[in-house]
Design a protein around this motif. Structure first.
Motif, PDB file in Angstrom:
ATOM      1  N   ILE A  72       9.977  81.123  63.467  1.00  0.00           N
ATOM      2  CA  ILE A  72      10.977  81.159  64.542  1.00  0.00           C
ATOM      3  C   ILE A  72      10.719  80.020  65.528  1.00  0.00           C
ATOM      4  CG2 ILE A  72      11.797  82.555  66.497  1.00  0.00           C
ATOM      5  CD1 ILE A  72      11.314  85.039  64.677  1.00  0.00           C
ATOM      6  N   TYR A  76      13.160  77.002  66.489  1.00  0.00           N
ATOM      7  CA  TYR A  76      13.456  76.770  67.906  1.00  0.00           C
ATOM      8  C   TYR A  76      13.250  75.304  68.268  1.00  0.00           C
ATOM      9  CZ  TYR A  76      13.036  76.632  72.928  1.00  0.00           C
ATOM     10  OH  TYR A  76      13.210  76.278  74.237  1.00  0.00           O
ATOM     11  N   GLU A  79      16.052  73.232  67.054  1.00  0.00           N
ATOM     12  CA  GLU A  79      17.318  73.427  67.764  1.00  0.00           C
ATOM     13  C   GLU A  79      17.248  72.949  69.215  1.00  0.00           C
ATOM     14  OE1 GLU A  79      18.377  77.545  67.223  1.00  0.00           O
ATOM     15  OE2 GLU A  79      18.837  77.258  65.109  1.00  0.00           O
ATOM     16  N   PHE A 101      15.386  81.039  52.952  1.00  0.00           N
ATOM     17  CA  PHE A 101      15.002  81.977  51.891  1.00  0.00           C
ATOM     18  C   PHE A 101      13.602  81.652  51.385  1.00  0.00           C
ATOM     19  CE2 PHE A 101      14.558  83.018  47.415  1.00  0.00           C
ATOM     20  CZ  PHE A 101      14.956  84.334  47.372  1.00  0.00           C
TER      21      PHE A 101
ATOM     22  N   SER B  68      20.816  85.253  49.428  1.00  0.00           N
ATOM     23  CA  SER B  68      20.135  86.545  49.418  1.00  0.00           C
ATOM     24  C   SER B  68      19.375  86.779  50.714  1.00  0.00           C
ATOM     25  CB  SER B  68      19.138  86.604  48.259  1.00  0.00           C
ATOM     26  OG  SER B  68      19.789  86.391  47.037  1.00  0.00           O
ATOM     27  N   ILE B  72      19.121  86.475  56.411  1.00  0.00           N
ATOM     28  CA  ILE B  72      19.483  85.089  56.084  1.00  0.00           C
ATOM     29  C   ILE B  72      20.981  85.007  55.783  1.00  0.00           C
ATOM     30  CG2 ILE B  72      19.114  83.254  54.385  1.00  0.00           C
ATOM     31  CD1 ILE B  72      16.144  84.188  54.299  1.00  0.00           C
ATOM     32  N   GLN B  75      22.920  85.053  59.120  1.00  0.00           N
ATOM     33  CA  GLN B  75      22.877  83.739  59.766  1.00  0.00           C
ATOM     34  C   GLN B  75      23.760  82.743  59.022  1.00  0.00           C
ATOM     35  OE1 GLN B  75      18.973  82.420  61.487  1.00  0.00           O
ATOM     36  NE2 GLN B  75      18.181  84.177  60.393  1.00  0.00           N
ATOM     37  N   TYR B  76      23.754  82.848  57.682  1.00  0.00           N
ATOM     38  CA  TYR B  76      24.601  81.953  56.881  1.00  0.00           C
ATOM     39  C   TYR B  76      26.076  82.170  57.215  1.00  0.00           C
ATOM     40  CZ  TYR B  76      27.160  79.925  53.048  1.00  0.00           C
ATOM     41  OH  TYR B  76      28.077  79.199  52.322  1.00  0.00           O
ATOM     42  N   PRO B  93      19.521  77.843  72.339  1.00  0.00           N
ATOM     43  CA  PRO B  93      18.382  77.879  71.400  1.00  0.00           C
ATOM     44  C   PRO B  93      17.328  78.926  71.762  1.00  0.00           C
ATOM     45  CG  PRO B  93      18.918  75.604  71.913  1.00  0.00           C
ATOM     46  CD  PRO B  93      19.764  76.466  72.817  1.00  0.00           C
ATOM     47  N   TYR B  94      17.038  79.083  73.052  1.00  0.00           N
ATOM     48  CA  TYR B  94      16.015  80.061  73.427  1.00  0.00           C
ATOM     49  C   TYR B  94      16.500  81.486  73.119  1.00  0.00           C
ATOM     50  CZ  TYR B  94      12.291  82.490  75.737  1.00  0.00           C
ATOM     51  OH  TYR B  94      11.218  83.308  75.975  1.00  0.00           O
ATOM     52  N   ARG B  96      18.619  82.310  70.895  1.00  0.00           N
ATOM     53  CA  ARG B  96      18.626  82.459  69.434  1.00  0.00           C
ATOM     54  C   ARG B  96      17.231  82.847  68.940  1.00  0.00           C
ATOM     55  NH1 ARG B  96      23.070  79.396  67.223  1.00  0.00           N
ATOM     56  NH2 ARG B  96      22.024  78.849  65.301  1.00  0.00           N
ATOM     57  N   ALA B  97      16.217  82.174  69.497  1.00  0.00           N
ATOM     58  CA  ALA B  97      14.837  82.475  69.084  1.00  0.00           C
ATOM     59  C   ALA B  97      14.483  83.922  69.436  1.00  0.00           C
ATOM     60  CB  ALA B  97      13.860  81.500  69.746  1.00  0.00           C
ATOM     61  N   ARG B 100      16.221  86.178  66.936  1.00  0.00           N
ATOM     62  CA  ARG B 100      15.535  86.134  65.633  1.00  0.00           C
ATOM     63  C   ARG B 100      14.211  86.901  65.683  1.00  0.00           C
ATOM     64  NH1 ARG B 100      16.967  80.035  65.180  1.00  0.00           N
ATOM     65  NH2 ARG B 100      18.853  80.116  63.912  1.00  0.00           N
ATOM     66  N   PHE B 101      13.505  86.773  66.813  1.00  0.00           N
ATOM     67  CA  PHE B 101      12.229  87.480  66.970  1.00  0.00           C
ATOM     68  C   PHE B 101      12.439  88.986  66.825  1.00  0.00           C
ATOM     69  CE2 PHE B 101       9.233  89.852  69.541  1.00  0.00           C
ATOM     70  CZ  PHE B 101       8.013  89.332  69.164  1.00  0.00           C
ATOM     71  N   TRP B 102      13.414  89.519  67.546  1.00  0.00           N
ATOM     72  CA  TRP B 102      13.625  90.973  67.515  1.00  0.00           C
ATOM     73  C   TRP B 102      14.228  91.426  66.195  1.00  0.00           C
ATOM     74  CZ3 TRP B 102      10.656  93.626  70.298  1.00  0.00           C
ATOM     75  CH2 TRP B 102      10.288  93.204  71.578  1.00  0.00           C
ATOM     76  N   ALA B 104      13.509  90.155  63.280  1.00  0.00           N
ATOM     77  CA  ALA B 104      12.354  90.260  62.385  1.00  0.00           C
ATOM     78  C   ALA B 104      11.560  91.521  62.705  1.00  0.00           C
ATOM     79  CB  ALA B 104      11.468  89.020  62.515  1.00  0.00           C
ATOM     80  N   TYR B 105      11.450  91.834  63.995  1.00  0.00           N
ATOM     81  CA  TYR B 105      10.714  93.027  64.424  1.00  0.00           C
ATOM     82  C   TYR B 105      11.360  94.304  63.876  1.00  0.00           C
ATOM     83  CZ  TYR B 105       8.120  96.162  67.499  1.00  0.00           C
ATOM     84  OH  TYR B 105       7.312  97.145  67.989  1.00  0.00           O
ATOM     85  N   HIS B 139       9.512  99.153  72.331  1.00  0.00           N
ATOM     86  CA  HIS B 139       9.727  97.706  72.355  1.00  0.00           C
ATOM     87  C   HIS B 139      11.209  97.352  72.213  1.00  0.00           C
ATOM     88  CE1 HIS B 139       5.774  96.019  72.722  1.00  0.00           C
ATOM     89  NE2 HIS B 139       5.297  96.635  71.665  1.00  0.00           N
TER      90      HIS B 139
END
Lengths: 239, 239
Positions: A72, A76, A79, A101, B68, B72, B75-76, B93-94, B96-97, B100-102, B104-105, B139
């Motif tokens: 990530i 970042y 971007e 992927f 797949s 992903i 986002q595609y 950008p921040y 977005r990061a 993405r972080f959450w 993944a969490y 969280h």
């Protein structure tokens, strides 16, 4: 966004492949940053407050705002500093999805099974880890063919997101060979990746960042000795 | 890129939260697609050839090219159809990061520990899963506060990437409550998410996609019975 007023701090650890990933990305983008080495045995207040969820390196702090998780962070950087240095992710949405992927595959399958091949609790677990590692290497060799399209890097003529993601493992691949006699990417099973490892490691930005193999080997042996001592102490205190 | 000549096929399975994620994203973007239901007990040649690495749903096939992995794919969709419907990922950008972080969490921690809380092999494993689930919910409640900034959705005034990522679990959260008596997001521990679940589930695009709770409950019971029968058969064949 990459003017002189930008402040970048990286909370890392020299041997961490995940922190190396961020250092590689910053290096290839030509961004300067303050490199803060964390003592993972006694994490700093800054690390704990910047990544309260995982409490792990790497954390990139950009103008006071922290970003965690290596993949990530690399996205970042690409971007937030889109106007600085080369782009790491491809411009085409489909190629971006393909790169994401395989980057996920590197951590979820290749790295996980490779670690299991020498850290497994039983010989059976280690053998299963090795089997899965070989399958993952085969997939990554095909991924290189797909992404590079005959050019030197995953990113084509220059390094990209996948070069950074996998390249962070190159130093550990060399150390692993010395420690366990297993070469992750060799000329027989994965000739394209074998050549890519040499090509990637020869880049100035990689040489500036990737740690020396012998230093990693010594570090790994020290950690193994600490773990063994810890296990022995735990066993004796259980008596 | 969203002209009339675009062909979108989704290889999914009605109960899969990962396939639901893609259906939600396509729905919120207002994209029409061919919805191909896979029989997970006998996967189609199209699925196996489209996702030869993981052999799993969901796969989105856009003009013949497969993507797949649910996060992903989402986002595609957002990038390939940037001109169609609302943006799912934030522009900044921040932000977005952070999204993405959450996201993944949600998969790595919330979903993994929640599954362990009822699929754990021992009562101890289940208890540990529940403990970690409660920490993950805490969280995620903080994440909602951070991302929504007092607005109705993770994405602000309208749904975004995290709404789609977590929203795909809403139907299973209701089914899990009926099956195990545990409410994933309740009014005491996570009042913001408890209200968000209702708000999200009431959206037309969510109602069009999220399966009926009782149908999921029946499906889960059937799968449990199959697994128990399989385990009994394996045990008897071992004698």
């Amino acid at each position: 966004m990459a003017g002189g007023s930008e402040e970048l701090k990286l909370l890392g650890a020299w041997a961490s492949p995940f922190a190396l990933r961020v250092k590689l990305a910053l290096g290839f983008k030509g961004l300067s940053y303050e490199d803060i080495e964390e003592d993972l045995g006694s994490k700093s207040e800054l690390l704990l407050s910047s990544n309260p969820v995982h409490k792990k390196v790497p954390v990139l702090i950009h103008n006071g705002k922290p970003v965690s998780e290596s993949q990530i962070i690399v996205q970042y950087i690409d971007e937030a500093f889109a106007g600085t240095g080369p782009s790491l992710l491809p411009a085409d949405p489909y190629e971006r999805a393909v790169a994401r992927f395989w980057a996920a595959y590197v951590d979820d399958k290749l790295l996980a099974s490779w670690l299991q091949s020498f850290r497994g609790k039983t010989e059976e677990e280690k053998a299963e880890g090795l089997k899965q590692t070989l399958a993952a290497v085969e997939h990554m060799e095909a991924a290189f063919r797909e992404c590079s399209k005959g050019k030197p890097f995953f990113g084509g003529d220059s390094v990209g997101y996948l070069d950074v993601t996998l390249g962070a493992l190159v130093a550990w691949a060399h150390a692993g060979e010395k420690l366990y006699g297993f070469r992750l990417f060799d000329a027989t099973r994965s000739p394209l990746l074998n050549a890519w490892v040499e090509r990637f490691g020869a880049l100035d930005a990689a040489k500036a960042v990737l740690p020396d193999t012998d230093r990693l080997v010594d570090y790994a042996k020290m950690r193994q000795a600490e773990a063994a001592a810890g296990a022995a102490a735990a066993a004796s205190s259980n008596n």
